[in-house]
Design a protein around this motif. Sequence first.
Motif, short mmCIF file in Angstrom:
data_model
loop_
_atom_site.label_atom_id
_atom_site.label_comp_id
_atom_site.label_asym_id
_atom_site.label_seq_id
_atom_site.Cartn_x
_atom_site.Cartn_y
_atom_site.Cartn_z
N PHE A 29 1.18 -0.94 -0.33
CA PHE A 29 -0.52 0.02 0.20
C PHE A 29 0.79 1.33 -0.15
O PHE A 29 0.45 1.95 -1.45
CB PHE A 29 -1.24 -0.40 1.25
CG PHE A 29 -1.82 0.97 1.32
CD1 PHE A 29 -3.01 1.19 0.32
CD2 PHE A 29 -1.24 2.14 1.91
CE1 PHE A 29 -4.22 2.11 0.61
CE2 PHE A 29 -2.25 3.50 2.12
CZ PHE A 29 -3.76 3.33 1.17
N LEU A 30 1.51 1.30 1.18
CA LEU A 30 2.66 2.46 1.59
C LEU A 30 3.59 2.71 -0.01
O LEU A 30 3.97 3.74 -0.35
CB LEU A 30 2.97 2.34 2.66
CG LEU A 30 2.08 2.94 3.62
CD1 LEU A 30 3.20 2.69 5.16
CD2 LEU A 30 0.88 3.81 3.38
N PHE A 31 4.19 1.54 -0.04
CA PHE A 31 4.98 1.97 -0.72
C PHE A 31 4.97 2.38 -2.84
O PHE A 31 5.17 2.68 -3.48
CB PHE A 31 6.47 1.04 -1.55
CG PHE A 31 7.09 1.05 -0.04
CD1 PHE A 31 6.87 1.62 1.28
CD2 PHE A 31 7.65 -0.11 0.49
CE1 PHE A 31 8.36 1.80 2.24
CE2 PHE A 31 8.19 -0.60 1.65
CZ PHE A 31 8.49 0.79 2.47
N ARG A 32 3.40 1.53 -3.42
CA ARG A 32 3.49 1.61 -4.61
C ARG A 32 2.69 2.83 -4.67
O ARG A 32 2.65 2.96 -6.01
CB ARG A 32 2.42 0.37 -4.31
CG ARG A 32 3.05 -1.37 -4.60
CD ARG A 32 2.23 -2.12 -5.03
NE ARG A 32 2.46 -3.15 -4.56
CZ ARG A 32 2.92 -4.42 -6.02
NH1 ARG A 32 2.26 -4.02 -6.89
NH2 ARG A 32 3.31 -5.59 -5.22
N ARG A 33 1.70 3.92 -3.76
CA ARG A 33 1.33 4.38 -3.92
C ARG A 33 1.96 5.91 -3.40
O ARG A 33 2.04 7.08 -3.67
CB ARG A 33 0.23 5.05 -3.10
CG ARG A 33 -1.33 3.94 -3.31
CD ARG A 33 -2.13 4.07 -2.58
NE ARG A 33 -2.43 2.40 -3.14
CZ ARG A 33 -3.96 2.22 -2.94
NH1 ARG A 33 -4.65 3.57 -1.98
NH2 ARG A 33 -4.99 1.80 -3.43
N GLY A 34 3.48 5.46 -3.09
CA GLY A 34 4.27 6.46 -2.99
C GLY A 34 3.86 7.50 -2.14
O GLY A 34 4.37 8.18 -1.71
N LEU A 35 3.47 6.84 -0.91
CA LEU A 35 2.95 7.18 1.02
C LEU A 35 4.59 7.60 1.25
O LEU A 35 4.34 7.93 1.94
CB LEU A 35 1.65 6.59 0.99
CG LEU A 35 0.61 6.94 0.44
CD1 LEU A 35 -0.84 5.68 0.94
CD2 LEU A 35 0.28 8.19 0.09
N ALA A 36 4.89 6.85 1.37
CA ALA A 36 6.37 6.44 2.21
C ALA A 36 7.59 6.10 1.85
O ALA A 36 7.87 5.31 0.42
CB ALA A 36 5.74 5.28 3.12
N THR A 37 9.25 5.68 2.15
CA THR A 37 10.42 5.78 1.93
C THR A 37 10.49 4.51 3.30
O THR A 37 9.84 4.25 4.32
CB THR A 37 10.99 5.75 1.14
OG1 THR A 37 11.41 7.34 2.67
CG2 THR A 37 10.21 6.79 -0.15
N ALA A 38 11.26 3.25 3.06
CA ALA A 38 11.89 2.44 3.47
C ALA A 38 12.76 3.49 4.62
O ALA A 38 13.51 4.95 4.62
CB ALA A 38 12.58 1.49 3.22
N TRP A 39 12.45 3.31 5.91
CA TRP A 39 13.78 4.12 6.82
C TRP A 39 15.09 3.50 6.67
O TRP A 39 15.59 2.55 7.02
CB TRP A 39 13.64 3.78 8.54
CG TRP A 39 13.66 5.09 9.49
CD1 TRP A 39 13.86 6.38 9.24
CD2 TRP A 39 15.21 4.48 9.64
NE1 TRP A 39 14.56 6.84 10.54
CE2 TRP A 39 15.32 5.65 10.53
CE3 TRP A 39 15.99 3.35 9.82
CZ2 TRP A 39 16.80 5.60 11.78
CZ3 TRP A 39 17.05 3.24 10.91
CH2 TRP A 39 17.03 5.06 11.33
N THR A 40 16.13 4.28 7.02
CA THR A 40 17.74 3.72 6.42
C THR A 40 17.88 5.02 7.91
O THR A 40 17.58 5.59 8.08
CB THR A 40 18.25 3.94 5.39
OG1 THR A 40 18.27 4.98 5.15
CG2 THR A 40 17.57 3.03 4.41
N LYS A 41 19.48 5.00 7.88
CA LYS A 41 20.04 5.48 8.86
C LYS A 41 20.24 6.92 8.82
O LYS A 41 20.10 7.87 8.54
CB LYS A 41 21.31 5.05 9.32
CG LYS A 41 21.52 4.33 10.32
CD LYS A 41 23.30 3.38 10.39
CE LYS A 41 22.84 2.03 11.43
NZ LYS A 41 24.36 1.86 11.65
#
Length: 148
Positions: A29-41
Motif C-alpha cells: 500500500f504505502l510504497f506502491r502509492r508513493g506515500l512512504a519510503t523505507a527508513w534508513t540511517k
Amino acid sequence: MKVILTHEVTGLGTAGDVVDVKDGYARNFLFRRGLATAWTKGGQKQVDALAKGREVRAVKSLEEAQSIKGTLESKAITVAAHAGTGGRLFGAVSTADIAAAVQAAGGPELDKRRIEVPTPIKTTGTHSALVRLHPEVQATVELDVVAG
C-alpha cells in the motif's frame, strides 16, 4: 518495518513521521502509492527536509485555522459536474474539483490532500466533505453538486 511517511496518511501520521507498520502494508500500500519510503540511517535528512516543507505549507496558527474554518463553513460551495438523466454523474467529484470550487467561491486555496470525502460523490444534490486545516481544527464543507 520502519517507514518514513512522505504524505499524510489518515490514521497513521503526517509527512515526515517515522512509523512502524507491518511489512505487507508497507510493500503493498504505502510504497506502491508513493506515500512512504523505507527508513534508513540516512533517512533522517529526508525527515528533516519533509518537516521544513510541512512547516512552510501548514497553517501557521490555531487562530488562523479557526478563521478559515468559519469562512469555509459559511460559504455556499457549488460544484458543476457532467451528469446524465436522473442526476447520476459521469464519474465522481474529486478532491481537486472541491478545492477548485472553494477557491472559485472566494475561499482560501486548499491542498487537495487535506480534503476527505466519506463516500464518493456520484450524484447531484447536497453532500459534505471534511477539510483538515490544522491538527486540532477540521471544517465541514457543504457542497451543492449541480449538473453542468
